[in-house]
Design an enzyme around this catalytic site. Sequence first.
Site, short mmCIF file in Angstrom:
data_model
loop_
_atom_site.label_atom_id
_atom_site.label_comp_id
_atom_site.label_asym_id
_atom_site.label_seq_id
_atom_site.Cartn_x
_atom_site.Cartn_y
_atom_site.Cartn_z
N PRO A 1 15.19 -20.82 20.46
CA PRO A 1 14.27 -21.97 20.47
C PRO A 1 13.61 -22.12 19.11
CG PRO A 1 13.31 -20.07 21.61
CD PRO A 1 14.71 -19.70 21.26
N SER B 1 12.35 -25.02 22.47
CA SER B 1 11.00 -24.70 21.98
C SER B 1 9.95 -25.55 22.70
CB SER B 1 10.94 -24.97 20.48
OG SER B 1 9.60 -24.99 20.04
N TYR C 1 4.47 -20.36 25.44
CA TYR C 1 3.37 -19.52 24.92
C TYR C 1 2.38 -19.30 26.05
CZ TYR C 1 5.07 -21.16 20.36
OH TYR C 1 5.85 -21.46 19.26
N THR D 1 7.10 -16.24 24.46
CA THR D 1 6.97 -15.77 23.08
C THR D 1 5.74 -14.89 22.99
OG1 THR D 1 8.15 -17.63 22.16
CG2 THR D 1 6.62 -16.53 20.69
N ARG E 1 1.30 -18.41 6.61
CA ARG E 1 2.38 -19.27 6.10
C ARG E 1 1.94 -19.95 4.80
NH1 ARG E 1 5.46 -21.19 10.94
NH2 ARG E 1 5.54 -19.35 12.28
N LYS F 1 10.13 -12.68 24.49
CA LYS F 1 10.71 -12.92 23.16
C LYS F 1 9.74 -12.39 22.11
CE LYS F 1 12.32 -16.67 20.16
NZ LYS F 1 11.36 -16.72 19.05
N HIS G 1 10.64 -13.16 15.16
CA HIS G 1 10.38 -14.60 14.97
C HIS G 1 10.97 -15.07 13.64
CE1 HIS G 1 7.50 -17.56 16.99
NE2 HIS G 1 7.99 -18.27 15.98
N ASP H 1 17.63 -11.59 17.96
CA ASP H 1 17.82 -12.64 16.95
C ASP H 1 17.16 -12.20 15.65
OD1 ASP H 1 15.08 -13.40 16.89
OD2 ASP H 1 15.39 -15.24 18.02
N GLY I 1 18.28 -13.15 11.33
CA GLY I 1 19.16 -12.82 10.20
C GLY I 1 20.65 -12.79 10.51
C1 LIG Z 1 11.71 -23.74 11.92
C2 LIG Z 1 11.60 -22.72 13.00
C3 LIG Z 1 10.84 -23.00 14.13
C4 LIG Z 1 10.72 -22.05 15.13
N1 LIG Z 1 10.01 -22.39 16.25
C5 LIG Z 1 9.87 -21.48 17.23
C6 LIG Z 1 9.15 -21.80 18.39
O1 LIG Z 1 8.68 -22.91 18.55
N2 LIG Z 1 9.01 -20.84 19.33
C7 LIG Z 1 9.54 -19.58 19.16
O2 LIG Z 1 9.37 -18.72 20.02
N3 LIG Z 1 10.26 -19.27 18.09
C8 LIG Z 1 10.45 -20.17 17.11
N4 LIG Z 1 11.18 -19.85 16.02
C9 LIG Z 1 11.81 -18.53 15.90
C10 LIG Z 1 13.24 -18.56 16.46
O3 LIG Z 1 13.22 -18.68 17.86
C11 LIG Z 1 14.01 -17.27 16.12
O4 LIG Z 1 13.31 -16.16 16.60
C12 LIG Z 1 14.30 -17.07 14.64
O5 LIG Z 1 14.59 -18.31 14.01
C13 LIG Z 1 15.50 -16.15 14.47
O6 LIG Z 1 15.75 -15.87 13.15
P1 LIG Z 1 16.84 -16.63 12.26
O7 LIG Z 1 16.27 -17.94 11.91
O8 LIG Z 1 16.97 -15.72 11.06
O9 LIG Z 1 18.13 -16.74 13.05
C14 LIG Z 1 11.34 -20.79 15.00
C15 LIG Z 1 12.12 -20.52 13.87
C16 LIG Z 1 12.26 -21.46 12.88
C17 LIG Z 1 13.10 -21.13 11.68
C1 LIG Z 2 7.79 -25.09 15.37
C2 LIG Z 2 6.49 -24.55 15.03
C3 LIG Z 2 5.36 -25.40 15.34
C4 LIG Z 2 6.29 -23.18 15.36
C5 LIG Z 2 6.77 -22.33 14.27
O1 LIG Z 2 6.72 -22.65 13.10
C6 LIG Z 2 7.32 -21.09 14.62
O2 LIG Z 2 7.29 -20.77 15.79
O3 LIG Z 2 7.80 -20.37 13.72
#
Ligand SMILES: Cc1cc2nc3c(=O)[nH]c(=O)nc-3n(C[C@H](O)[C@H](O)[C@H](O)COP(=O)(O)O)c2cc1C
Ligand SMILES: CC(C)CC(=O)C(=O)O
Length: 372
Positions: A82, A111, A138, A164, A173, A236, A260, A291, A293
Amino acid sequence: MASPSNKILSISDLEKSAFRTLPVGTREFYNSGATNQVTVRENISAFQKYRLLPRVLRDVSQVNTTTRVFDRDITFPLCVSPAGIQAMAHPDGELATSKACARMGVSMGISSFANNSVEQITAAGREVGPIDHAMQLYSMNDRKKEARIVRRAEAAGCKAIFLTADSPVLGVRYNEWRNGFQPSPGLAYPMLEKSSEDIQKQSHDDGFTSFNSDSHSWEKEIPWLRSITNMEIWIKGILSPEDVEIAIRYGCDGVLISNHGGRQLDETPATIDALPACAQAARGRIRIHVDGGIRSGSDIFKALALGAECCWVGRPMLWGLAYNGEQGVQLMLEIMYKEFKRCMQLAGCKSISEISLASLAVVRADGPLSRL
Ligand SMILES: Cc1cc2nc3c(=O)[nH]c(=O)nc-3n(C[C@H](O)[C@H](O)[C@H](O)COP(=O)(O)O)c2cc1C
Ligand SMILES: CC(C)CC(=O)C(=O)O
């Protein structure tokens, strides 16, 4: 969208294409992580500690890459994590991702920050073929709103909640603060019941304040979730064996070993390094997915060898979307699938159950090859 004549052969090619296509604020929001980016980097580099130890002269003419997730056989052990705000990568956003996942026969996480509703996303995928979705959630101080998300996800046919657990507050950030990051005007978060006007009025950081509630705890959240849904409950964002043990005690169905994507607490271990101890703690009593990398078929292979049942991937999906919407996400999954299948064949494994620690070795700087 990049010119389709650009040859995209690898996930790195997709990443480079997205780098050229996306505006800097969006690109940094997608690609960056927290604080000094230590975990973002290590999620990738840690895979290089492991080497593949092939067994040869084994019949790999027929290879079965399928595995079971949420009671369905998926094409290969990779699903899409997500990730929020997909409509900044492509106007079709999560609808495109859902269709690509259905076409490739893998599951998708939705998400809470999706720009489309769970009803639209699940329906888009099912137009293409059978697909399972997990709804990311959440713990929220507005329990009624949280319950509405859960009920809508269940009614829309989601199989699981991904709670999460690593985000009571947003990570540090710098990129978002430097760029004054905001989703593009016009984008809404229908699951969080936020209109585009609501979103433009607050910072991304402010959007997380409603998650830092006193229900962000095992004892308040899990029994309550169990009482309101029959969906599977997954946690998660676990990195420690102790938390795996607690998830088992609370009767959770699975855990996603995740930091994350390095976006929350920086300097946490790479997920591939946290995985073995968590898988050992689980001893088959709870599902273990990972998840962070994962960028190639051999990364999936290594994660399975180290104890994961399935991998999930975030950013490569966003790069695929930026490249060419649904087709771009499909291309990303096809690249991963072909690389994984070839990796199995070259390593001498004809089914997922044959992938084990015996297929891996570690090269130490000061000594010979070590078996794990
Ligand atoms: C732009 C972005 C937004 C994300 N938004 C959420 C989110 O809304 N909720 C969540 O649990 N994880 C979020 N994640 C984390 C992903 O679910 C995941 O754990 C992570 O991208 C895995 O790593 P990877 O990008 O290296 O494959 C987000 C990741 C990215 C890159
Ligand atoms: C999509 C976002 C609002 C949440 C975020 O940046 C994240 O979960 O890493």
